[in-house]
Write an enzyme that holds these catalytic residues in place. Structure first.
Site, PDB file in Angstrom:
ATOM      1  N   SER A  33      32.720   6.554 -28.457  1.00 61.21           N
ATOM      2  CA  SER A  33      33.210   5.823 -27.276  1.00 61.21           C
ATOM      3  C   SER A  33      34.302   6.578 -26.542  1.00 61.21           C
ATOM      4  CB  SER A  33      33.786   4.476 -27.702  1.00 61.21           C
ATOM      5  OG  SER A  33      32.769   3.644 -28.180  1.00 61.21           O
ATOM      6  N   HIS A  64      29.330   5.627 -23.154  1.00 60.24           N
ATOM      7  CA  HIS A  64      28.317   6.396 -23.884  1.00 60.24           C
ATOM      8  C   HIS A  64      27.284   6.889 -22.868  1.00 60.24           C
ATOM      9  CE1 HIS A  64      29.434   5.371 -28.109  1.00 60.24           C
ATOM     10  NE2 HIS A  64      30.051   4.386 -27.482  1.00 60.24           N
ATOM     11  N   HIS A  86      24.199   1.570 -31.243  1.00 57.78           N
ATOM     12  CA  HIS A  86      24.901   0.777 -32.262  1.00 57.78           C
ATOM     13  C   HIS A  86      24.014  -0.373 -32.745  1.00 57.78           C
ATOM     14  CE1 HIS A  86      28.062   2.647 -29.805  1.00 57.78           C
ATOM     15  NE2 HIS A  86      28.778   2.677 -30.912  1.00 57.78           N
ATOM     16  N   TYR A  88      24.920  -3.393 -33.094  1.00 59.36           N
ATOM     17  CA  TYR A  88      25.167  -4.623 -32.334  1.00 59.36           C
ATOM     18  C   TYR A  88      24.377  -4.667 -31.020  1.00 59.36           C
ATOM     19  CZ  TYR A  88      28.586  -1.696 -29.820  1.00 59.36           C
ATOM     20  OH  TYR A  88      29.176  -0.688 -29.119  1.00 59.36           O
ATOM     21  N   GLU A  89      23.827  -3.516 -30.604  1.00 55.95           N
ATOM     22  CA  GLU A  89      22.993  -3.523 -29.401  1.00 55.95           C
ATOM     23  C   GLU A  89      21.610  -4.094 -29.702  1.00 55.95           C
ATOM     24  OE1 GLU A  89      23.520   0.175 -26.781  1.00 55.95           O
ATOM     25  OE2 GLU A  89      24.507   0.757 -28.632  1.00 55.95           O
ATOM     26  N   ALA A 116      35.658   6.004 -31.994  1.00 56.57           N
ATOM     27  CA  ALA A 116      36.875   5.234 -31.757  1.00 56.57           C
ATOM     28  C   ALA A 116      36.985   4.222 -32.892  1.00 56.57           C
ATOM     29  CB  ALA A 116      36.765   4.496 -30.430  1.00 56.57           C
ATOM     30  N   MET A 217      32.477   0.509 -35.679  1.00 57.59           N
ATOM     31  CA  MET A 217      31.136  -0.089 -35.666  1.00 57.59           C
ATOM     32  C   MET A 217      30.036   0.976 -35.670  1.00 57.59           C
ATOM     33  SD  MET A 217      31.940  -2.946 -32.751  1.00 57.59           S
ATOM     34  CE  MET A 217      33.516  -3.847 -32.740  1.00 57.59           C
ATOM     35  N   SER A 218      30.339   2.171 -36.163  1.00 58.84           N
ATOM     36  CA  SER A 218      29.340   3.250 -36.066  1.00 58.84           C
ATOM     37  C   SER A 218      29.477   4.234 -37.215  1.00 58.84           C
ATOM     38  CB  SER A 218      29.530   3.984 -34.728  1.00 58.84           C
ATOM     39  OG  SER A 218      30.743   4.724 -34.734  1.00 58.84           O
ATOM     40  N   ASN A 241      42.948   1.375 -30.818  1.00 63.32           N
ATOM     41  CA  ASN A 241      43.698   0.108 -30.759  1.00 63.32           C
ATOM     42  C   ASN A 241      44.189  -0.188 -32.165  1.00 63.32           C
ATOM     43  OD1 ASN A 241      40.641  -0.351 -31.082  1.00 63.32           O
ATOM     44  ND2 ASN A 241      41.542  -2.205 -31.956  1.00 63.32           N
ATOM     45  N   HIS A 256      37.420  -3.408 -25.054  1.00 58.45           N
ATOM     46  CA  HIS A 256      36.704  -2.136 -24.893  1.00 58.45           C
ATOM     47  C   HIS A 256      37.417  -1.254 -23.850  1.00 58.45           C
ATOM     48  CE1 HIS A 256      33.428   0.596 -25.545  1.00 58.45           C
ATOM     49  NE2 HIS A 256      33.060   0.577 -24.279  1.00 58.45           N
TER      50      HIS A 256
HETATM   51  N1  HPA Z   1      37.303  -2.822 -34.731  1.00 57.14           N
HETATM   52  C1  HPA Z   1      36.044  -2.384 -34.877  1.00 57.14           C
HETATM   53  N2  HPA Z   1      35.555  -1.356 -34.190  1.00 57.14           N
HETATM   54  C2  HPA Z   1      36.360  -0.728 -33.332  1.00 57.14           C
HETATM   55  C3  HPA Z   1      37.695  -1.127 -33.142  1.00 57.14           C
HETATM   56  C4  HPA Z   1      38.183  -2.224 -33.884  1.00 57.14           C
HETATM   57  O1  HPA Z   1      39.352  -2.650 -33.757  1.00 57.14           O
HETATM   58  N3  HPA Z   1      38.221  -0.298 -32.202  1.00 57.14           N
HETATM   59  C5  HPA Z   1      37.234   0.576 -31.872  1.00 57.14           C
HETATM   60  N4  HPA Z   1      36.109   0.317 -32.544  1.00 57.14           N
END
Ligand code: HPA
Length: 281
Positions: A33, A64, A86, A88-89, A116, A217-218, A241, A256
């Site tokens: 990301s 992406h 991903h 989740y997609e 990320a 998430m990846s 974050n 995001h």
């Molecule tokens: N949680 C899960 N996936 C992420 C995060 C997060 O805080 N930040 C970037 N990808």
């Protein structure tokens, strides 16, 4: 999807890439990301949208780009994947990792994976770069794994070891590269969750308690399929974050947009680090 795909389908993908470009990279780098711009540093021989490669998943997430860039960095042939699919997609893990098998058949034996991630380790900060030394596969512990289903023995064994999933030599090389460049590097454990929601404070406390330093998430499915076929893996996260671990800190809500903003901030540092690593592989 992948489970239903045959060697012929994989060959179709490999052949379509070779029709665009004859380059034979041994190193591939997947850009997570907000990091797609990193591939702009490549002297590109070919830029191929994923939509032109048979069975490559199409991407729906901002940040992406969805292109395969084949070219050279400092004379070294390399493949950059600008973005990834991903879970989740809506994809299966085997769909997400289809490109890894294609890369393997193209001759790639070293994978640099970037992403990320949310920071869990106390004291680590937004923008920090983290060398992944190990992972916790939360969906995988419940049996959701890209290697589930019939095993293709020509790629690797039914029961691949993950005791050294992240290559020790590459880890050392990344440490030395960061030292030379005076870039500070954290080291820790990446926990993979399915997403797409960010975690609750209780989930973050759980992940910290079991030894996770960052969460994302990846990446982990790619590690599994890459290692299964004998690829050497290096993983780098940037903290986009800080994961909220208490409802008293709810003034900070992950988004995001924050992920992409931090990506833009980290990009120059990560780019020189990755270039330095590539030159010494
Ligand atoms: N949680 C899960 N996936 C992420 C995060 C997060 O805080 N930040 C970037 N990808």
């Amino acid at each position: 999807m992948n489970q239903l795909c045959t060697r012929d389908d994989l060959s179709a993908a490999v052949n379509s890439i070779r029709e665009h470009c004859q380059l034979r990279p041994r190193i591939a780098c997947i850009l997570g990301s907000g990091l797609s711009a990193l591939a702009e540093r490549v002297e590109a021989d070919a830029v191929i949208p994923y939509s032109e490669i048979p069975y490559f998943p199409s991407l729906s997430v901002a940040g992406h780009a969805g292109r395969l860039v084949l070219g050279h960095i400092k004379g070294i042939p390399i493949a950059f994947l600008q973005g990834r699919a991903h879970y989740y997609e809506g994809y299966e893990f085997s769909d997400i990792t289809w490109p890894i098998r294609v890369l393997r058949l193209l001759g790639v034996d070293t994978l640099l994976l970037t992403n990320a991630a949310g920071g869990i380790h106390r004291g680590w900060d937004t923008g920090d770069i983290v060398l992944i030394t190990d992972h916790i596969n939360i969906p995988g512990l419940a049996g959701n794994n890209p290697l589930r289903g019939p095993n293709d023995d020509s790629f690797g064994p039914r029961f691949p070891a993950m005791s050294a999933a992240y290559d020790t030599e590459l880890i050392n090389l990344a440490r030395e590269s960061a030292n030379r460049l005076n870039i500070s590097l954290r080291e820790g454990v990446y926990a993979m969750v399915g997403g797409p929601n960010f975690e609750t404070p209780a989930e973050i406390r759980l992940l910290r308690a079991v030894g996770a330093d960052v969460v994302g998430m990846s990446t982990v499915p790619e590690v599994l399929v890459g290692r299964h076929s004998g690829m050497r893996i290096l993983g780098l996260s940037y903290i986009s974050n800080i994961a909220v671990d208490s409802s008293s800190k709810l003034s900070h809500v992950a988004s995001h947009a924050e992920v992409l903003n931090t990506g833009a901030m980290v990009l120059p540092r990560l780019a020189v680090l990755i270039e330095e690593i590539i030159q010494h592989i």
